[in-house]
Design a protein around this motif. Structure first.
Motif, short mmCIF file in Angstrom:
data_model
loop_
_atom_site.label_atom_id
_atom_site.label_comp_id
_atom_site.label_asym_id
_atom_site.label_seq_id
_atom_site.Cartn_x
_atom_site.Cartn_y
_atom_site.Cartn_z
N PHE A 96 0.65 -1.64 0.21
CA PHE A 96 -0.09 0.04 -0.35
C PHE A 96 0.67 1.35 -0.27
O PHE A 96 0.55 2.25 -0.25
CB PHE A 96 -0.75 0.46 1.19
CG PHE A 96 -2.25 -0.58 0.76
CD1 PHE A 96 -2.26 -2.12 1.44
CD2 PHE A 96 -3.82 -0.05 0.59
CE1 PHE A 96 -3.59 -2.83 0.65
CE2 PHE A 96 -4.61 -0.58 -0.42
CZ PHE A 96 -4.70 -2.30 -0.14
N MET A 122 -7.33 3.04 3.61
CA MET A 122 -7.15 1.31 4.26
C MET A 122 -7.87 1.64 5.44
O MET A 122 -6.88 0.14 6.03
CB MET A 122 -5.01 2.48 4.18
CG MET A 122 -5.12 1.76 3.50
SD MET A 122 -3.01 2.88 2.73
CE MET A 122 -2.86 4.48 2.72
N GLU A 148 -10.13 -1.46 4.02
CA GLU A 148 -9.11 -2.62 3.96
C GLU A 148 -8.83 -3.14 5.33
O GLU A 148 -7.87 -4.02 5.21
CB GLU A 148 -7.33 -2.16 3.34
CG GLU A 148 -7.69 -1.44 2.15
CD GLU A 148 -8.50 -2.55 0.50
OE1 GLU A 148 -7.72 -4.03 1.04
OE2 GLU A 148 -9.58 -2.48 0.27
#
Length: 200
Positions: free
Chosen positions: A75, A149, A153
């Motif tokens: 990432f 994120m 995620e």
């Protein structure tokens, strides 16, 4: 038998093992595509960015240290690439899917919306997704990256900080501002003042 760890697979990639790279691609393609889509709002361009990100990952495989989490490393590559792309000014978030079906078709992600079998619950879920999508469009690139994120995620603040090359305090601040933006859009939704969906 436990699946091979990402770190071990990445070490194989660094040694030139293309089959190992295919394994990582299969594991993380969807996550990276969703992340890229949140930046550019265009499924075709998001897929191009995703391919670019994996090419960069392959080329920089030897830079990965197994002491770091692979997902954080990935990432970081994805964030830098997407930020560079957006800063060139050619792309911006211009469209937000409003349904899980459309979201999936376009490479987006499902927002954690209420689920249920009743039609009114489904409508409420889609409206909540729309509010979150509108908030994402108004965020800075770094707020959007940190929020994506964290919320989509499931990454820890520490890992997000590493991916963004920022302090944890800065990440908390980014996510706090992003969360306030989402809350504001939800308030507008509840007040009936959230603008109708638009496709720029």
């Amino acid at each position: 038998m436990e699946p091979e760890s990402d770190a071990h697979i990445m070490q194989r990639v660094a040694a030139g093992d293309r089959k190992a790279f295919a394994l990582l691609f299969d594991r993380y393609h969807a996550s990276v595509a969703r992340f890229a889509f949140r930046f550019v709002g265009d499924p075709a361009r998001a897929e191009e960015l995703t391919q670019d990100i994996f090419v960069k990952l392959y080329r920089n495989a030897k830079a990965y240290k197994p002491t770091a989490q692979f997902k954080t490393f990935l990432f970081r590559v994805a964030t830098n690439h997407c930020l560079n792309e957006v800063r060139r000014g050619e792309y911006r978030v211009s469209h937000t899917p409003t349904s899980p079906q459309e979201d999936a078709e376009e490479g987006g992600v499902d927002v954690a919306a209420p689920e249920g079998d009743r039609p009114d619950e489904a409508v409420a879920g889609r409206e909540l997704e729309r509010a979150v999508g509108e908030a994402l469009k108004g965020m800075s690139e770094r707020e959007r990256a940190a929020f994506t994120m964290c919320r989509f995620e499931g990454m820890a603040y520490r890992d997000i900080a590493e991916a963004l090359e920022a302090s944890e305090a800065a990440v908390k601040s980014l996510i706090h501002r992003a969360t306030l933006a989402v809350a504001k859009k939800i308030e507008e939704l509840q007040a009936g003042t959230l603008p109708a969906r638009s496709r720029a």
